[in-house]
Design an enzyme around this catalytic site. Structure first.
Site, PDB file in Angstrom:
ATOM      1  N   GLU A 265     -33.400  45.539  84.812  1.00 40.92           N
ATOM      2  CA  GLU A 265     -32.624  46.787  84.935  1.00 40.92           C
ATOM      3  C   GLU A 265     -33.227  47.724  85.978  1.00 40.92           C
ATOM      4  O   GLU A 265     -34.373  47.543  86.410  1.00 40.92           O
ATOM      5  CB  GLU A 265     -32.554  47.507  83.577  1.00 40.92           C
ATOM      6  CG  GLU A 265     -33.910  47.925  83.050  1.00 40.92           C
ATOM      7  CD  GLU A 265     -33.868  49.216  82.242  1.00 40.92           C
ATOM      8  OE1 GLU A 265     -33.211  50.186  82.650  1.00 40.92           O
ATOM      9  OE2 GLU A 265     -34.553  49.265  81.202  1.00 40.92           O
TER      10      GLU A 265
ATOM     11  N   LYS B  20     -38.804  52.120  70.483  1.00 41.93           N
ATOM     12  CA  LYS B  20     -39.721  53.242  70.683  1.00 41.93           C
ATOM     13  C   LYS B  20     -39.502  54.285  69.610  1.00 41.93           C
ATOM     14  O   LYS B  20     -38.372  54.580  69.233  1.00 41.93           O
ATOM     15  CB  LYS B  20     -39.432  53.833  72.056  1.00 41.93           C
ATOM     16  CG  LYS B  20     -40.512  54.747  72.537  1.00 41.93           C
ATOM     17  CD  LYS B  20     -40.216  55.369  73.867  1.00 41.93           C
ATOM     18  CE  LYS B  20     -40.188  54.363  74.979  1.00 41.93           C
ATOM     19  NZ  LYS B  20     -38.837  54.051  75.374  1.00 41.93           N
TER      20      LYS B  20
END
Ligand code: PSU
Ligand code: MN
Length: 311
Positions: free
Chosen positions: A29, A164
């Site tokens: 990405e 996360k």
């Protein structure tokens, strides 16, 4: 303008050749470059990630939109451009793609946009650092990343370092379950928490080598079951941060974000930058180490997948 979606794609010759010959390719990405890390370390990291993929015997395909063209595989000068331009490049998820294309603009692709474009090109493996998810405080904000539903649409293995803790890890896992995306622990029983190697949550399936992941992906393809396998790969030991210390920094970053009135797509980049600041750069070092480690595992999965496919 053609109605063939493929007419919007520019597949880099090295990537096209690998795909033609059924050789392994790993999609990467670009939001992580433009919005996820500061210049010049973002560009250095992007190049190291590509190098790692090549060293493992696969071809890297960094994905972005440049002048309205969907690029599958970038030149070094294009990586440099995205990194140097940073947040001035539009962070581009599924909803943004038609506008970036029609206005012939540049877009740095999120995990969602990257896997969508990778799937158009026929790529089966993608590596990133962290995926988006259900944000803490979702009861108020309804902030759920488009990454999650896009993972449900595209059949590929997506390697990340877990979820996360700027996100609500438990709710993110629930959402993934609902949309049918399995969470694999690569050599781990616990869902890694990005900067930290463990969380309190168990993975759906623990797999210990790339071939097992590739075999599950083969079965998914052969069954015609849409959607990704999310492969969670813990940050290397020597770069891991201590979970309770990181969580304190994250709490502090979220408080600062709310005070600053940051919302929507600015949320994730803001929190990443703030945590890096608060950790005196340690979180950035961890981020870089884990992305490179994910590229290595993704390349191994891509190689194993091609072996199985070519058997
Ligand atoms: N997590 C990171 N680094 C990142 C991102 C997430 O540790 O750079 C980026 C990825 O591109 C991801 C996107 O797809 O943020 C998710 O943004 P949002 O939550 O706005 O969907
Ligand atoms: Mn969001």
């Amino acid at each position: 303008m053609s109605d063939d979606p493929m007419s919007n794609l520019d597949i880099h010759p090295a990537v096209a050749e690998a795909l033609d010959q059924d050789r392994p390719v790993v999609a990467l990405e670009s939001t992580i470059i433009s919005h996820g890390m500061p210049y010049p370390r973002n560009v250095e990291t992007a190049m190291q990630v590509e190098e790692k993929v090549r060293a493992e015997g696969a071809t890297p395909a960094s994905i972005a939109i440049l002048k309205g063209r969907l690029k599958v595989g970038l030149e070094q000068s294009e990586l440099e451009y995205l990194g140097r331009t940073g947040t001035a490049v539009t962070k581009t998820s599924r909803r943004d793609i038609p506008f970036i294309v029609s206005q012939q603009q540049d877009g740095a692709t999120t995990v969602a946009a990257t896997i969508l474009i990778a799937a158009m090109a026929g790529i089966r493996v993608m590596a990133t650092g962290g995926i988006g998810g259900v944000h803490r405080g979702v009861e108020e904000t309804m902030d759920v990343s488009a990454d999650l539903d896009e993972l449900a649409r595209n059949t590929m293995a997506v390697v990340c370092a877990g979820i996360k803790s700027v996100l609500d890890v438990g709710r993110t896992l629930e959402h993934l379950e609902t949309v049918g995306v399995p969470v694999v622990g690569f050599q781990t029983n616990s869902v890694p928490a990005f900067y930290a190697r463990d969380s309190e949550f168990a993975v759906d399936y623990r797999l210990d080598d790339a071939l097992e992941v590739a075999a599950a992906l083969r079965s998914k393809v052969s069954l015609g079951l849409d959607g990704a396998i999310l492969v969670t790969n813990p940050v290397p030991e020597e770069h891991a941060l201590e979970a309770s210390a990181v969580n304190r920094l994250i709490d502090e970053a979220i408080t600062a974000m709310n005070a600053a009135g940051v919302t929507g797509k600015e949320t994730t980049p803001y929190l990443l930058a703030r945590v890096a600041e608060l950790s005196a750069g340690k979180s950035l070092d961890a981020n870089i180490a884990l992305v490179i480690n994910n590229a290595r595992v993704a390349a191994q999965i891509a190689c194993a997948y091609c072996q199985l496919a070519n058997d």
